[in-house]
Scaffold this active site. Sequence first.
Site, PDB file in Angstrom:
ATOM      1  N   ALA A  31     -14.911  32.633  62.250  1.00 39.26           N
ATOM      2  CA  ALA A  31     -15.197  33.615  61.476  1.00 39.26           C
ATOM      3  C   ALA A  31     -14.577  33.780  60.219  1.00 39.26           C
ATOM      4  CB  ALA A  31     -15.422  34.823  62.039  1.00 39.26           C
ATOM      5  N   CYS A  32     -14.948  34.625  59.066  1.00 40.10           N
ATOM      6  CA  CYS A  32     -14.166  35.142  58.187  1.00 40.10           C
ATOM      7  C   CYS A  32     -14.764  36.191  57.594  1.00 40.10           C
ATOM      8  CB  CYS A  32     -13.940  34.034  56.950  1.00 40.10           C
ATOM      9  SG  CYS A  32     -15.585  33.493  56.287  1.00 40.10           S
ATOM     10  N   GLY A  33     -14.806  36.545  56.391  1.00 36.57           N
ATOM     11  CA  GLY A  33     -15.352  37.670  55.841  1.00 36.57           C
ATOM     12  C   GLY A  33     -16.644  37.589  55.785  1.00 36.57           C
TER      13      GLY A  33
END
Length: 300
Positions: A257-259
């Site tokens: 995941a990230c932003g």
Amino acid sequence: MAVEMIVEPKWVVQNFGNVRILDCSWTFKPKADVAEYKAKYYNKFGVGMNELKNPEYLAEHINGAAHFNFDIAYYPSEDERFTLYSPEEFSSYIKRLGVFNGDHLILYGRGKDGGMSAAARAYWTFRYYGYTQVSVLNGGLEAFKLHQGVVQSGESMISSGNFEVKSVDNSILAKLADIPFGNLSSIKYLDARRKEEFIGKVPIGYPDSKAEGVRCKDAIHFPVEEVCAAKGFKKKTDCDQAFAAKGIKVGDTVVVACGIGCSASVVWLAAARSGIVAKLYNGGVHELAYKAPQHLDTKG
């Protein structure tokens, strides 16, 4: 016939007549108003292609490449920056880019990290829609030019293709309900954001969120730099070692995941190439910040 996930610019130049190339350059911008976008552009790909043109693409792109435009290929929703269209709708857009079933697609970006964030995001998307004849051009536009690749400005003249999604691959997508946020130590959840974002040195970016932290407890920090250098992906052996250093080995399952899903796509692609079973959390911090802020409970 299986194709390489990542191909080098020399190979693309040598095989230029046997591939179809998509420029995936995207300039970061705030998310469009959801209601306004839905009224004006949702599933109206002709309108979007006429009005949402990318200046970088128009200024310079690989000869004959169509533009895979993130502002058209996805749509903004309340929970996600890049929400996925239905298979039928996605097919309709990709046909307009001149893609035919069976084409070997080469995806590239430009700029930081060789444009791998944009290219990898597009790559994951095609894989989600079940299309496997697709590769990322390592190093992007700049690397292609260094190998005497031909470029042009303006828009390429593109005839419609016959691309059709046959099935989606839900095995590479992680949804909010699928992830045990209350017990992340039970899985390997990789957070691909920059260190400054991961530790909260910079604001989380969602001022209206009720989140008290900036990341999830027990998330493993695994930034893009682990697998990507300034000009593209590192060698597979180097990436293997980076994963091994975090206790991740061939056959393991990870959620990345990230932003908004771009940096995470880089790590996802590197993990998949290394034989790791990788899933992308498309909603990422963007979704957590508004829909489940209680899970963003850690900082520092």
